[in-house]
Scaffold this active site. Structure first.
Site, PDB file in Angstrom:
ATOM      1  N   GLU A   1       0.784  -1.307   0.034  1.00 18.45           N
ATOM      2  CA  GLU A   1       0.056  -0.020   0.120  1.00 18.45           C
ATOM      3  C   GLU A   1       0.734   1.305  -0.159  1.00 18.45           C
ATOM      4  O   GLU A   1       1.581   1.518   1.021  1.00 18.45           O
ATOM      5  CB  GLU A   1      -0.919  -0.251   1.302  1.00 18.45           C
ATOM      6  CG  GLU A   1      -2.288   0.113   0.914  1.00 18.45           C
ATOM      7  CD  GLU A   1      -3.048   0.377   2.381  1.00 18.45           C
ATOM      8  OE1 GLU A   1      -2.665   1.229   3.006  1.00 18.45           O
ATOM      9  OE2 GLU A   1      -3.874  -0.603   2.646  1.00 18.45           O
TER      10      GLU A   1
ATOM     11  N   ASP B   1      -5.579  10.342   9.158  1.00 14.34           N
ATOM     12  CA  ASP B   1      -4.314   9.584   9.770  1.00 14.34           C
ATOM     13  C   ASP B   1      -3.896  10.070  11.275  1.00 14.34           C
ATOM     14  O   ASP B   1      -4.132  11.284  11.549  1.00 14.34           O
ATOM     15  CB  ASP B   1      -3.280   9.752   8.905  1.00 14.34           C
ATOM     16  CG  ASP B   1      -2.973   9.030   7.654  1.00 14.34           C
ATOM     17  OD1 ASP B   1      -3.220   7.739   7.786  1.00 14.34           O
ATOM     18  OD2 ASP B   1      -3.561   9.608   6.583  1.00 14.34           O
TER      19      ASP B   1
END
Lengths: 397, 270
Positions: free
Chosen positions: B56, B67
């Site tokens: 990824e 995040d």
């Protein structure tokens, strides 16, 4: 699955969020739909706006301000006289009532100048709810008075040291908190930004400004205003006062963005003037960004306008031409801050001073056709120390 | 795998082959350009060779609101060092010249919009991407934009969260391409000491809606946790903990960490 109900303003708006938040936004949308049709909800909100906030706020004919530009009749919509000193509480009261309907006992918010943070901390105190406010480190520094007010009201202020250390990063951090605690927490967004349904919901709670203005001006002058002027960061006071006048083509609607050190300097917060459509904080609107789609830092002397995005409905009003958008530099806003204090005995918030500055620059053109209404979105007590530090106390005059 | 099949089919076929072989997919996440763009090519090779099945590759963004602190920091640093979406695609193309490991681009929408959606889809395919995961384009949010991604040969990898209601799970599963990414807990990315107690039940519940492979990510930080997830899911995503390992031990440390995850995942009885 039925098609999700997502608000669009022309091609702007939408709900561009992490999957974790989708259910909460749908829940908020449903709670608001139910409340909208419930007379008891509006009865409670309007009662609080009257008895707790002090609405309706006055519409004040500012004679000496008008004389300064050749005798234009100009009114100030005095949102600075609301409890907590700005228009922000119109929205926080509405949203806290929705939070109670959803059974959420924990409230979070972002704040720039601190006015939305104070308004959120205030309604949380009123209803006994836990309150966490995210504020950029740079804003904590320049708005120390409001930090103290929030803490006095029982809120926890969390300083955000990431990125530009201003409103954009405070909003990122509030979103992260919400993603993490979404089941217990309601996020009171402070402007007409963010994912659907926030831009519409915040606008609706702020629309009381324009409704009152229209009725008050009708009583005084028997007519509609020639123009309505308001500052635009995210744009909630502007949409609040514009909303009722949008269907009236004779009323000129003017939003004033922060040009900071000048549009050419690159240090400004004029998203509509100098940005491009992009996705920030859950909606598609004009955004200050570089060629690679990275969000560019904004700059304004006014913490409340220091934001690289703008509400999607403003983007739509700009593209359709229904509203026009201009900008005012830090210097012009600081000059207007002093001018309004001396001419009218009213110290405006630095945000609102941008709207006043545009009137001082351009007000003569309405001298024969007036009246003009300026949304005085907040009071300037919070800014006095910062302005004194910048200009020196003797230079203020 | 036919050479004419789309990348989405290719990714699904790989998961099917792994499932048939009893292999759980190990999916390390790396922010492109972290700690420095010059190090990314070597890092990708090391991760692939240490046993990654799918890489990824995170496109750095200035405002990564899904995040946690680790990936925020990594993104900020990568941007300071000049990493962009265009550069990330070049790095991927370079990697693809020597490795066949599947690659999914993990990105926020705005850099893709700025690059141009159709241009991005062509360039990502040409660079050798197998899929794309958009953190802020949930199912049902933008019919036109989603259709553009769904039409493209790249797999549009969809996210599911513990908060996703059942009717929505069905819709997301119906539109899944490649594999489904189940977010193991409400929250942002970042290493955590414990997994949700109900994770196994939740993944089992998802299986009732779909036969699409399910990978689990967010907060998986140790080999033991990876093994725990591998008991219930088809794939295990490890991101922030890998960046922590990279910070502590450099490229060799990151490689060893991935190898330890590989061993742990493979040791699970199928």
């Amino acid at each position: 699955m039925t098609e999700a109900v997502i608000d669009w303003f022309g091609r702007f708006g939408g709900r561009y969020v992490p999957e974790t938040l989708v259910a909460a936004l749908e829940e908020l949308d449903a709670a608001y739909e139910a409340a909208r049709g419930d007379a008891a909800f509006w009865g409670e909100l309007n009662g609080l706006l009257r008895d707790y906030v002090g609405r309706p706020t006055p519409l004040y004919l500012a004679q000496r301000l008008g004389d300064a530009v050749g005798g234009t009749r100009v009114y100030l919509k005095r949102e600075d006289l609301n409890h907590t000193g700005a228009h922000k509480i119109n929205n926080t009261l509405g949203q806290v009532l929705l939070a109670r309907r959803m059974g959420k006992r924990r409230i979070i918010a972002e704040t720039g100048a601190g006015q939305h943070g104070v308004a959120t901390a205030t309604v949380c105190a009123l209803f006994g709810l836990e309150c966490v406010i995210y504020m950029g480190a740079e804003d904590v520094r320049r708005q120390a008075l409001n930090v103290y007010r929030m803490e006095l009201l029982g809120a926890e202020v969390r300083t955000v040291a990431a990125g530009t250390r201003t409103l954009k990063d405070a909003t990122n951090e509030a979103m992260r908190d919400w993603v993490t605690n979404v089941e217990s927490t309601h996020y009171i967004i402070g402007s007409v930004v963010g994912p659907s349904p926030y831009p519409r919901l915040v606008r609706d709670f702020q629309a009381v400004i324009g409704r009152e203005t229209r009725a008050q001006l009708h009583e005084r002058e028997g007519r509609l205003p020639a123009a309505v002027i308001a500052c635009v960061g995210g744009g909630s006071n502007a949409l609040g006062i514009f909303h009722d006048f949008i269907p009236e083509p004779s009323v000129e609607l003017i939003g004033v963005e922060a040009a900071g050190e000048g549009l050419d300097s690159g240090r400004h917060a004029a998203s509509l003037a100098a940005g491009r459509p992009g996705v920030l904080h859950g909606s598609l609107s004009y955004v200050l960004q570089d060629d690679a789609g990275q969000i560019a830092p904004a700059h304004s002397v006014s913490a409340g306008l220091d934001y690289p995005g703008v509400g999607p409905e403003h983007a739509h009003l700009k593209e359709t031409g229904r509203a026009t958008y201009t900008s005012v530099t830090d210097e012009e806003a600081l000059a207007a801050f002093g001018s309004l204090a001396r001419l009218e005995g009213v110290i405006p918030a630095l945000e609102s001073a941008h709207a006043v500055a545009h009137f001082l620059r351009d007000g003569r053109r309405w001298s024969r056709i007036g009246p003009v209404v300026i949304c005085l979105s907040g009071r300037g007590d919070k800014d006095v120390a910062q302005v004194a530090e910048r200009t020196g106390p003797t230079r203020l005059l | 795998m036919g050479t004419t099949s789309s990348e989405a089919d290719r990714l699904a076929a790989r998961f099917a082959a792994w499932r048939a072989a009893g292999r759980r997919a190990l999916i390390p996440y790396l922010t492109a350009g972290y700690p420095d763009p010059q190090e990314t090519p070597e890092l990708l090779l090391r991760l692939a060779d240490a046993g990654a099945d799918v890489l990824e590759l995170g496109v750095p963004f200035s405002d990564p609101l899904a995040d946690g602190a680790t990936i925020q920091h990594a993104s900020e640093r990568a941007l300071q060092r000049g990493a962009t979406l265009a550069w990330t695609l070049d790095a991927l193309a370079d990697f693809r010249r020597s490795r066949e490991t599947a690659v999914v681009l993990f990105t926020y929408l705005n850099p893709v919009l700025a690059y141009g959606v159709e241009r991005f889809l062509r360039a990502a395919s040409a660079a050798g991407a197998d899929g794309v995961l958009l953190t802020d384009l949930p199912v049902g949010s933008d019919r036109e934009l989603e259709a553009a991604f769904e039409r493209a040969p790249l797999a549009l990898v969809r996210l599911l969260a513990p908060t996703t209601p059942p009717a929505r799970v069905r819709e997301i599963a119906r539109r899944a391409q490649g594999f489904l990414y189940y977010i193991s807990r409400t929250g942002v990315t970042g290493a955590r000491t414990e997994l949700r107690a109900r994770l196994a039940d939740e993944v089992a519940a998802l299986r009732r809606f779909t036969r699409v492979p399910i990978a689990v990510g967010f907060g998986i930080s140790t080999a033991a946790q990876a093994a725990e997830v591998a008991r219930v899911a088809d794939g295990v995503v490890v991101g922030s903990a890998l960046i922590d390992a990279l910070d502590r031990g450099g490229p060799v440390g990151a490689e060893k960490f991935v190898a330890s995850l590989r061993d742990a995942v493979d040791a699970v009885d199928q």
